[in-house]
Each structure stands twice: as C-alpha cells, then as structure tokens.
Motif scaffolding. Sequence first.
Motif, short mmCIF file in Angstrom:
data_model
loop_
_atom_site.label_atom_id
_atom_site.label_comp_id
_atom_site.label_asym_id
_atom_site.label_seq_id
_atom_site.Cartn_x
_atom_site.Cartn_y
_atom_site.Cartn_z
N HIS A 301 0.73 -1.18 -0.07
CA HIS A 301 0.10 -0.05 0.13
C HIS A 301 0.87 1.26 0.00
O HIS A 301 0.30 2.32 -0.31
CB HIS A 301 -0.89 0.00 1.22
N ALA A 431 -4.66 1.01 12.77
CA ALA A 431 -6.18 1.07 12.49
C ALA A 431 -6.28 2.33 13.17
O ALA A 431 -7.27 3.12 12.52
CB ALA A 431 -6.78 0.01 13.26
N GLY A 434 -5.78 5.15 10.66
CA GLY A 434 -6.42 5.26 9.59
C GLY A 434 -6.27 3.80 8.40
O GLY A 434 -6.43 4.22 7.22
N PHE A 435 -5.52 3.14 8.81
CA PHE A 435 -5.24 1.86 8.20
C PHE A 435 -6.09 0.57 8.72
O PHE A 435 -5.67 0.14 9.61
CB PHE A 435 -3.77 1.77 8.01
N ASN A 436 -7.04 0.49 7.96
CA ASN A 436 -7.99 -0.62 8.41
C ASN A 436 -8.96 -1.52 7.39
O ASN A 436 -9.93 -0.67 7.25
CB ASN A 436 -9.16 -0.08 9.63
N PRO A 437 -8.40 -2.17 6.72
CA PRO A 437 -8.80 -2.90 5.50
C PRO A 437 -10.08 -3.42 5.49
O PRO A 437 -11.10 -3.36 4.52
CB PRO A 437 -8.05 -3.85 5.23
N ILE A 439 -12.43 -1.82 7.16
CA ILE A 439 -13.63 -1.14 6.79
C ILE A 439 -13.27 0.08 5.55
O ILE A 439 -13.72 1.22 5.57
CB ILE A 439 -13.78 0.00 8.07
N GLY A 440 -12.28 -0.62 4.68
CA GLY A 440 -11.98 0.38 3.46
C GLY A 440 -10.89 1.34 3.82
O GLY A 440 -11.02 2.39 3.11
N GLN A 441 -10.26 1.53 4.74
CA GLN A 441 -9.32 2.61 5.21
C GLN A 441 -8.07 1.95 4.74
O GLN A 441 -7.44 1.34 5.36
CB GLN A 441 -9.44 2.96 6.52
N TYR A 442 -7.15 2.70 3.85
CA TYR A 442 -5.92 2.56 3.59
C TYR A 442 -5.09 3.51 3.61
O TYR A 442 -4.33 3.90 2.38
CB TYR A 442 -5.92 1.82 2.01
N SER A 443 -4.69 4.26 4.90
CA SER A 443 -3.81 5.22 4.79
C SER A 443 -2.42 5.00 4.76
O SER A 443 -1.90 4.24 5.63
CB SER A 443 -4.05 6.06 6.14
#
Length: 491
Positions: A301, A431, A434-437, A439-443
Amino acid sequence: MHAPKSGGGSTSSIRLRFDRLVAYSTNQLPLNMAALPVVLNVSHFYGEILKVPLGIMGLIFITTRVIDAVQDPVIGLISDKFTHRGPRGRLTFVALMLPLLIGGFYMLFHPPQSLFTQPGLLATWLFVALFVVHLGYAGVSISYHAHGAELTDDYNERTRVTVGREVFGLIGMTLAVVLPTYFTAQMGEHAGYVYMGLIFIPIAVLFSLPTLLWSPPSVHPPVVRENPEIHVRYFRDWLIGLAPWLGRPTRNMERSTTIKTLIPFFAPLKNRLFRRLLLVFIVNGAALGVAVSVMLFYVEHVLKGNKLQAGIILLVYFGAAAASVPLWMMLSRRFSKTAAWFIAMVLTAVSMSFGVVLGAGDFIWFMPIAIITGLGIGADYGLPPSVLADIINSDEGKDTKGDTGAYFGLWALSTKLATAIGAAGSLPVAALLGFNPSIGQYSAGALIFVYIAIPVVIKIIAALLIWYIRIEADRGSVRDELLGRRTATLG
C-alpha cells in the motif's frame, strides 16, 4: 551450588572443529523454517481458505500463546534434568521433542477434509495442532540452544557457535518465504499449503540428524541444585516486599507453598546482568515485532509492490543477514559483542529512517534499506545468545551459575513477549491512524508511521540502554568499551 568444570576448564577453551560446529548448527534450519509459517501463513490458510471465523481463530491464537509462554520455563528445568544422562543429554531431549514439532507442523497444514464443513471441529483441530507444534518447538529449541551455550567457555568461540547456528536459521527462514509462495502458485492455495506441510518432514529429519549424531558434547558437568532454599528465601523476601502492593497479607506470602514451587523457574532473574540483557533484548525485539506485523502491508500500500516484489525484499533481507556473519564476528572480536550489537542497532535505525521519503514505485530505492536492516537482523539473531552464554557461566549468577536450561526457558519466554509487544503496538495503532482494510481505510501515512517511525524510536531506546548499562560479564558498557579504546588509541 554446582560442581566445578572437569579438567580445570582446559577443554572448554579448545577451538571447535568446523565440521563439528556445522553439525551442531544444522538443526536451526528446521526450527526457523517452522517458526515463520506458523506466524505468517496459518492465519491466512485457516481464515481465507478454510473459512474459520476470525474471532474464534484470534481466541485460539491467544490461548495457545499463553500456554506456550507458561511452559517455556518448565521445559528449561526438564532440559537441565537431562544433563544427568551424559554430555549429550540435552540432545536426547531434543530427539524426544522433535516428533512433536514435525507432527504438529504437518497437522497445521493438513487438516482432514471431512472437517472443512464443520467450523467448530476445524477450530478444535487448529487449537490442538498449534498446541502440539508450540510444545515441540519449545522443547527442541530450548534444549538445543542450551546445549549450544555449553559447547565452550571461550568468549569468541561462543560467538562462532551462535552466529554459525543462525546462518542455518536464516536459510530456514528463506525456505519459509520461498516454499509457500512457490507451492501455492504452482498447486493452488490449499494443495500448496498441504505440500509445504509434507515437505517439512524430510527436511526436518535430514537437518536434525547431524546435530543429534555429531554435535560436540557439552563441556559442563550436570546441573545440580544442592540448595534450592537459597532461591526460595531470595524470592520470598522480594515478594513479601511486594505484598502490600499486590493486596496480599504478608503472612500469606510467607506461608505460600506456591512461591517454593515457582522459584526454580525464575531463579535466573537473580542475575542482574541477565535482567539487563532481557530488558535490552525485549525492547529491541519489539521493534522487529512491529515491523514484521505490517511489512507486507507497507510493500503493497505504500510502495505499491506486488507479491513477487515482497518476496524479493524478504529474500534480500535474510540473505543480507546471512552474509553479515563475518562482519559481526569481526566487530565482536575487535570491540565487544554488545558494542557490535549497538552498531547494528544504529545502522538499522538510520537506514529505516530513509523509508519515510519513499512512496509508490520506489521498490528499487527500498532495496538498500532492506540490505542494511538485513545486516542488522544478523546481529540481532547471532550476538544476544552468545552474550547470554557468557552471562550464564559468570560469577554474577552465583548459585544459578550453569543452570543453562532455566536461563534459556526464560529467554524463550522473553522472545515471545517481545513479539507480542510488537504485534500489539502495530496493527491496533495502524487502525487508529487510518489503516483498517476491514472498513476500507488504507492510509499510507499510518503505515509509514507504524512501519518506520515506531521501530526507529524503539531501536533508539534499545541503543541508548545498551550504550549506558553494563551487560557483559567481562566487559564494560558499550560507552566504556568504545570510548575507552578510542582514548587509548589517541593516547
């Protein structure tokens, strides 16, 4: 008290023959080949392919890890008992536990097909397989490493033993990276993992036999605990002092038979050098635990790399670690083992810091970072066990001197603690940022912070600790060793 070394210690300083050193070292290959898939591949195999509910699987992982951590000191004491079976007694225990390691690993990746439609029974199979493989791994590794610490009493020879062992360990890790990727690509996800479980059997047997048959014998006498009451009094007094903080009446602590039962497990903690080494080892190991937990996410990512590129990075990483062996042996002889370890920490922290400026398409620019951090991991694997072997047989240990199995039992527990701390400080923080796959978050910023910033800070803390505090039995702190030599040179 322990019996004195036979022969006045003369045999303990003899340089080990290269072929016998290789024979001892080969067993580390199957150990590391088993360890990495259990951490990285089991969750994918059971969660993605066999569809075991993640909540149940997480509970199983936590439960088996707790059991695994508790059993380590017990296994260390059992290993010490086997020293009464001769100078290769610990290897007898290794031979007894090896079938559990092999069988448990095979069970993990070859569950009965009849269970695939029954998640409850499949989860039970996973629990039993993890329990067996953890028990086998702990039994083999603790007794095997304890035997290695008793092959010589020479300062530099101990480094040859541990670093040589880790060369085979890094080869095992390389196989653990390559084989799952190759087999799943060629045969499909399910069949590929099953075949990996099968191929582990002949590899484990082949590389364990040289150790069991031709390893050099221990130069130490059997472990004898003639006065366990010394341990009891020491820790009883210590726990009595903690009683008010624990909410326990002092008189209950004084009468507790549980204290007498637990004392042998934790007696090595009386050695202040061992306590210091554990502190540095756990702090430094937590950095690796954080990085390993999110490395593949970082490649995918942040660098926007694919699975092949991730595999290349891992191969370069472990290849550099194996190639670093002569470097760390040279530096440990020139300065000291802890000084060489300190240099590795600094190199790792500096090189990883450059990762903050990388982004999509910077795979090639990441390779120098992988090489330098790989060099650092060579020191992390090879030098601390050598320092531990020195500490075990130093006068600092007093009445725990020579209790090698007990020391390595706590050492194994601390290794798992470092990994757990690292894992706990990686994904939850990612998480939160802001990185939590799920729920669709990919910071990408969250991954950079977790993969780069947190390990660098932890490495700096570990380096500061080892710079200021004395750990080695016959050497000063890293500051004293390096600055003292520099002063002597300038003078």
